[in-house]
Design an enzyme around this catalytic site. Structure first.
Site: not given
Ligand code: DGJ
Length: 766
Positions: A363, A440, A475-476, A535
């Protein structure tokens, strides 16, 4: 089949297959909506035609001498403004800054085989059997045309609209829905709402004269309001009654509304959100909406979900991954966050492999100065301090362990503290005259710019070609500062990027993620066969999240991982059995630090993964059913070929719980089934000082003896096996008692809070 039928009543269009029928009539150039639901006979056209309305006082007539031409009271399949329909309009246009009434009338219609792909760059469904294109001309301005597309799929119908501007001037679209229809009678609407770590909670409310709106304006489809929603009759249950499902093949800002009229018609529409929307359609250009999906069942919400799931599995998911088993993943995020080295990763990979995982996913944190979420995003060069042999070396070593290798990216965003931002600050999205807002610690890149798209395509493609990579998590993590039409252009840009990177690499398994479920939608599923559901990996929270999504999306799309307890977001301590039992009803993975597993946990995890693999096809592609359960409990079932697996989940236990029944759906009444409560193991330490009640010798609840026993030994729990007919199981059979404070017995279900059981139901040979 799609048919044009001419009879005394006029011209009808009937779109029909085994699953649904959709009937429209042309009258006065307008498209009347006569029926959507149960398949019908062609001869029913006359019976389903509304009797000529003889006028309601105060109504505006479309044809002065025809009292039945009051458009405000007619059920329509499309509407507009300025012709006497004062209900909500699906289209709003402007020319030279002034509103333009939108009165479109049928010009001609054509039926063709298959589908007609969208040409704007948005994704669409595939595999439709036929398409009806209705061309409508604007009554006031010649050269302005609206095309309505209706495509038929085995379990659904899709609709979309295209505005074609052949006038000399620009026309600005401020609203153009993909679908509008007027349905007869009363409904309740269920929407799937929430936020970060609390996605897709189902909320039901009556549709009334006040408009109910389901909308996102965050730049993505959002976890606030999933684009999919249901309309059900007031007496519809999970198993019985009429249910309609709606969804949009789009990942941007969306809008849907439902409202009843005085004539007991419910107007429903869905499309791109009109919030701040203004799209200029220049002379000679057109504007295409995304495709809306319509589905119907008279077998309750479960029946509807089965059809929606089939549509997603067969008509949305990329071809290479349709009904393809998804691997069991180990993802290092929750276990490591940004702090890892190659040796730590290889240690985790060896353990994950021993437990039965098939794919190792690295990740966030592997590139640039990405040691926290404050820096490095955008710089996709490998961090050699963490990975001295690069991705090529790591992926080779992972493969040598017998696992596939996957990688995380967040290519749409940039940290201001990054090489990319320092070189190209103008590539990030800023709002003129307003300070940047951070989410973020990042900004989005401007995907409407071709040079930005080229950079992303090149940098991600180069990484993918530099190592042996079988999976990508895309991801975003932030809301968009873009509004209206610009937010739409961003989504079109994103689709271009995805097509260019992954079109030539269809074998890579893609998982979409947007802070969990901010983009759980059909637009993403056209590229990504699975999505990081949330998450929130706490299984009790997941009961609501996965259940909410299950109304619209199949289990094969929901990535679901077993995480640590106490849980990172709730501090809830949930037994490993429940953590696995919930994650089984999706695409299974592990996401925790395996270095601290106790021997008992290792054994349990390994047997859980083995069980999942043995029933993987049923879990991922079996027919999903939300069964009735006692108050507060949740009961899910997946049914495959001659077998089902049922999960029965509890939240808080009451004292002295009463009888409980296992009630399942979808069996053959007369057939005989063997039911086995899957063995679960109970940690000795769960009992603390209560162990004294059953131990012949005194034991210190905090002492080394109990701790050692707790780490190594487990007690059997909930042993039960019996046979029953499908009829009995569908009516409900009593199952073993839960713990009531009267001591240990291996037949008891020793659940405590957040306990659960799995039941395997197998058809007995005759
Ligand atoms: C947000 C994702 O939802 C998580 O699973 C993980 O990949 C983090 N970003 C990593 O920064």
């Amino acid at each position: 089949m799609i048919k044009k039928i001419e009879n005394d009543g006029g011209t009808y269009f009937l779109l029909q297959n085994d699953s649904l029928a959709y009937l429209m009539r042309v009258r006065g150039g307008k498209l009347e909506q006569l029926h959507f639901g149960r398949p019908i006979a062609q001869e029913d056209c006359a019976a389903l035609t509304y009797p000529p309305n003889l006028g309601w006082g105060g109504s505006t007539l479309y044809e002065e001498n025809d009292p039945s031409s009051c458009m405000d009271t007619v059920p329509l399949a499309w509407s507009g403004s300025g012709f006497g329909d004062y209900r909500e309009s699906p289209v709003e246009l402007q020319v030279e800054g002034k509103p333009l009434a939108s009165d479109f009338v049928l010009k001609d219609a054509a039926i063709s085989d298959g589908i007609i792909p969208i040409s704007s760059g948005l994704p669409g469904a595939t595999g439709g059997s036929e398409t009806l294109v209705v061309r409508m001309a604007y009554r006031g301005v010649s050269g302005l045309q609206l095309r309505l597309y209706f495509s038929l799929y085995p379990t659904a119908l899709t609709r979309r609209a295209v505005l074609v501007n052949e006038t000399a001037k620009s026309v600005v679209v401020t609203k153009l829905m993909s679908v509008l229809l007027d349905l007869p009678g009363d409904f309740e609407i269920t929407t799937f709402d929430g936020g970060w770590i609390a996605e897709a909670h189902a909320h039901k409310t009556a549709v009334s004269r006040q408009r109910v709106v389901n909308e996102s304006t965050a730049g993505f489809s959002s976890s606030r309001h999933n684009p999919g929603f249901l309309l059900t009759r007031p007496n519809t249950t999970e198993f019985h009654g009429e249910a309609y499902g709606f969804n949009l093949i789009y990942s941007g800002n969306h809008y849907a509304s439902a409202q009843t009229s005085q004539q007991n018609l419910t107007r429903v529409m869905q499309g791109i959100s009109p919030d701040h929307f203004a799209w200029e359609v220049k002379s000679g250009d057109c504007f295409e909406t995304p495709e809306a999906v319509l589905c119907w069942s008279d077998k309750g919400c479960n029946g509807l979900s089965r059809k929606m799931h089939r549509f997603v599995n067969e008509n949305i998911i990329p071809h290479a991954w349709q009904y393809e088993n998804r691997p069991v993943v180990f993802n290092n995020w929750e276990g490591c966050m940004f702090g890892f080295s190659e040796s730590k990763l290889l240690f985790l990979a060896r353990r994950a492999k021993r437990l039965g995982c098939e794919l190792f996913v690295l990740d966030d944190g592997w590139f640039g100065q990405r040691n926290s979420d404050r820096a490095g995003l955008g710089d996709y060069s490998v961090n050699r301090k963490k990975l001295p042999d690069g991705l090529e070396g790591l992926s080779r070593k992972i493969h040598n362990l017998g696992m596939d290798f996957g990688l995380w990216f967040e290519p749409e965003a940039v940290n201001p503290d990054s090489e990319l931002y320092r070189a190209h600050p103008d590539w990030a999205l800023h709002t003129d005259g307003v300070p940047d807002l951070y989410g973020r610690h990042e900004l989005l890149l401007d995907l409407t710019k071709s040079e930005v798209r080229d950079y992303i395509v090149d940098s991600v493609s180069n990484i993918l070609d530099s190592a042996d990579i079988q999976y990508v998590k895309w991801d975003m993590n932030r809301q968009s500062p873009l509004l209206g039409a610009e937010a739409h252009a961003y989504i079109v840009g994103l689709c271009d990027v995805l097509r260019r990177i992954f079109g030539p690499r269809p074998e890579i398994l893609l998982e979409s993620c947007s802070s969990g479920g901010n983009r759980f939608d059909l637009g993403m599923l056209c590229f990504f066969p699975q999505i990081w559901t949330s998450d929130d990996t706490d299984p009790i929270e997941r009961l609501d999240i996965q259940q909410g999504l299950s109304y619209l999306y199949p289990q094969s799309t929901m990535s679901a991982h077993i995480a640590a307890a106490p849980h990172a977001q709730t501090l809830r301590k949930t037994p490993l059995s429940t953590r696995a039992n919930v994650a089984f009803f999706g695409v299974l993975g592990l996401e925790l630090d395996l270095s601290h597993l106790l021997p008992v946990e290792e054994t349990e995890l390994a047997s859980q993964i083995q069980f999942y693999k043995a029933h993987r096809e049923t879990f991922q592609f079996g027919e999903f059913c939300r069964n009735d359960a006692e108050k507060g409990a949740v009961c899910w079932q997946v049914a495959g070929d001659r077998k089902s697996v049922v999960g029965l989940f509890h939240r808080l236990v009451p004292a002295a719980p009463g009888y409980e029944w296992l009630r399942v759906g979808g069996l053959h009444g007369a057939k005989c089934y063997r039911v086995t409560c899957c063995p679960q193991l109970l940690r000795v330490g769960e009992f603390g000082r209560l162990i004294g009640h059953i131990s012949p010798v005194p034991i210190d609840p905090n002492g080394v003896v109990l701790r050692t026993a707790d780490h190594r030994y487990k007690m059997a729990d909930a042993a039960q096996s019996f046979t029953a007919s499908g009829d009995a199981l569908m009516s409900g059979v009593p199952i073993n008692q839960r713990f009531t404070g009267t001591g240990y017995d291996k037949r008891l279900r020793m659940q405590g809070d957040f306990g659960s059981n799995l039941y395997l139901i197998e058809e007995e040979p005759v």
